[in-house]
Design a protein around this motif. Structure first.
Motif, short mmCIF file in Angstrom:
data_model
loop_
_atom_site.label_atom_id
_atom_site.label_comp_id
_atom_site.label_asym_id
_atom_site.label_seq_id
_atom_site.Cartn_x
_atom_site.Cartn_y
_atom_site.Cartn_z
N ASP A 1 -2.29 4.40 -14.89
CA ASP A 1 -2.58 5.36 -13.93
C ASP A 1 -3.64 6.21 -14.50
OD1 ASP A 1 -3.32 6.97 -11.79
OD2 ASP A 1 -1.65 6.22 -10.59
N SER B 1 0.94 -0.99 0.17
CA SER B 1 0.00 -0.02 -0.16
C SER B 1 0.90 1.11 -0.15
CB SER B 1 -0.89 0.00 1.27
OG SER B 1 -2.01 -0.83 1.25
N THR C 1 -12.44 4.81 -2.68
CA THR C 1 -11.66 4.52 -4.16
C THR C 1 -10.55 3.83 -3.73
OG1 THR C 1 -10.70 6.78 -4.02
CG2 THR C 1 -12.63 6.54 -5.54
N GLY C 2 -9.83 3.93 -2.53
CA GLY C 2 -8.40 3.37 -2.07
C GLY C 2 -8.97 2.04 -1.80
N GLY C 3 -9.99 1.66 -1.62
CA GLY C 3 -10.61 0.24 -1.07
C GLY C 3 -11.16 0.30 0.53
N TYR D 1 -3.13 10.08 -3.80
CA TYR D 1 -4.12 9.23 -3.64
C TYR D 1 -3.46 7.86 -3.73
CZ TYR D 1 -2.65 9.39 -8.75
OH TYR D 1 -1.88 9.43 -9.95
N TRP D 2 -4.18 6.89 -3.39
CA TRP D 2 -3.70 5.56 -3.26
C TRP D 2 -3.15 4.95 -4.67
CZ3 TRP D 2 -2.90 3.73 1.67
CH2 TRP D 2 -3.53 4.42 2.51
N GLN D 3 -1.99 4.44 -4.72
CA GLN D 3 -1.34 3.91 -5.89
C GLN D 3 -2.12 2.58 -6.15
OE1 GLN D 3 2.74 3.34 -5.30
NE2 GLN D 3 3.15 2.31 -7.48
N THR D 4 -2.46 2.45 -7.51
CA THR D 4 -3.03 1.40 -7.82
C THR D 4 -2.26 0.53 -8.86
OG1 THR D 4 -4.09 2.47 -9.57
CG2 THR D 4 -5.53 2.32 -7.42
#
Length: 198
Positions: free
Chosen positions: A52, A20, A181-183, A39-42
């Motif tokens: 991205d 994470s 959106t990050g989970g 924002y959270w890296q996906t």
């Protein structure tokens, strides 16, 4: 435009995935460095330009091409470049937040990425105190549009400043977590970090 990656680990509870991380993006606007994304890296960093979607949207908005975007490790951020200094400040404030030493943020942000409605929602989110929650309906009422709770939820999901603009503090009217959106694992972790029993 500079990007750095802040790993976020929950070593005590192992709630979060070991990979994470938050991506922090800074850009110079009218001679002043501002945060334009957190924002959270996906995706992996090597795939960031093609995979991205949030970064690509930011690049379009600020009219940047990949050659204008530089990824800098946290330990290589210097204080002689305004964008790097801003990212260093953002990293330090977030690290303090994750260790229960900071409840608010001072880093300069540019929210021009959003529509006027989205910006009103994000401003309302910024007023939710540390350790508090509000519902989408309450936010809709605060911005003067009580029937717009679904639009508030959508604007919440478009927030480009995770944690700093605390969209994780917005829950459903019935007390359920709602979306993030990050989970949901991250939303639950952040609320628990702030003392909520979720």
């Amino acid at each position: 435009m500079l990007i750095t990656r802040l790993p976020v680990a929950d070593t005590n509870k192992a709630v979060l995935d070991k990979d994470s991380a938050l991506l922090l993006v800074s850009h110079t606007l009218a001679g002043q460095a501002k945060l334009v994304g957190c924002y959270w890296q996906t995706v992996a960093l090597e795939d960031i330009y093609s995979e991205d979607n949030k970064l690509r949207a930011l690049m379009r908005h600020y009219q940047c091409v990949p050659a204008d975007v530089h990824i800098v490790p946290i330990d290589a951020l210097t204080t002689d470049v305004p964008e790097a200094t801003l990212l260093s400040t953002a990293v330090a404030e977030l690290q303090a937040y994750f260790t229960d030493k900071r409840a608010s943020f001072t880093v300069l942000m540019d929210d021009s990425f959003g529509t006027p409605f989205q910006r009103r929602v994000w401003q309302a989110l910024s007023k939710i105190g540390y350790g508090e929650t509000q519902s989408y309906a309450q936010i809709a009422a605060k911005i003067g549009n009580p029937k717009a709770y679904r639009a508030v939820a959508q604007a919440n999901g478009k927030n480009p400043f995770s944690i700093i603009v605390p969209c994780h503090r917005v829950i459903n009217s019935g007390g359920q977590l709602g979306g993030y959106t990050g989970g949901l694992d991250k939303k639950r972790y952040l609320l628990q970090l702030e003392g909520q029993r979720i």
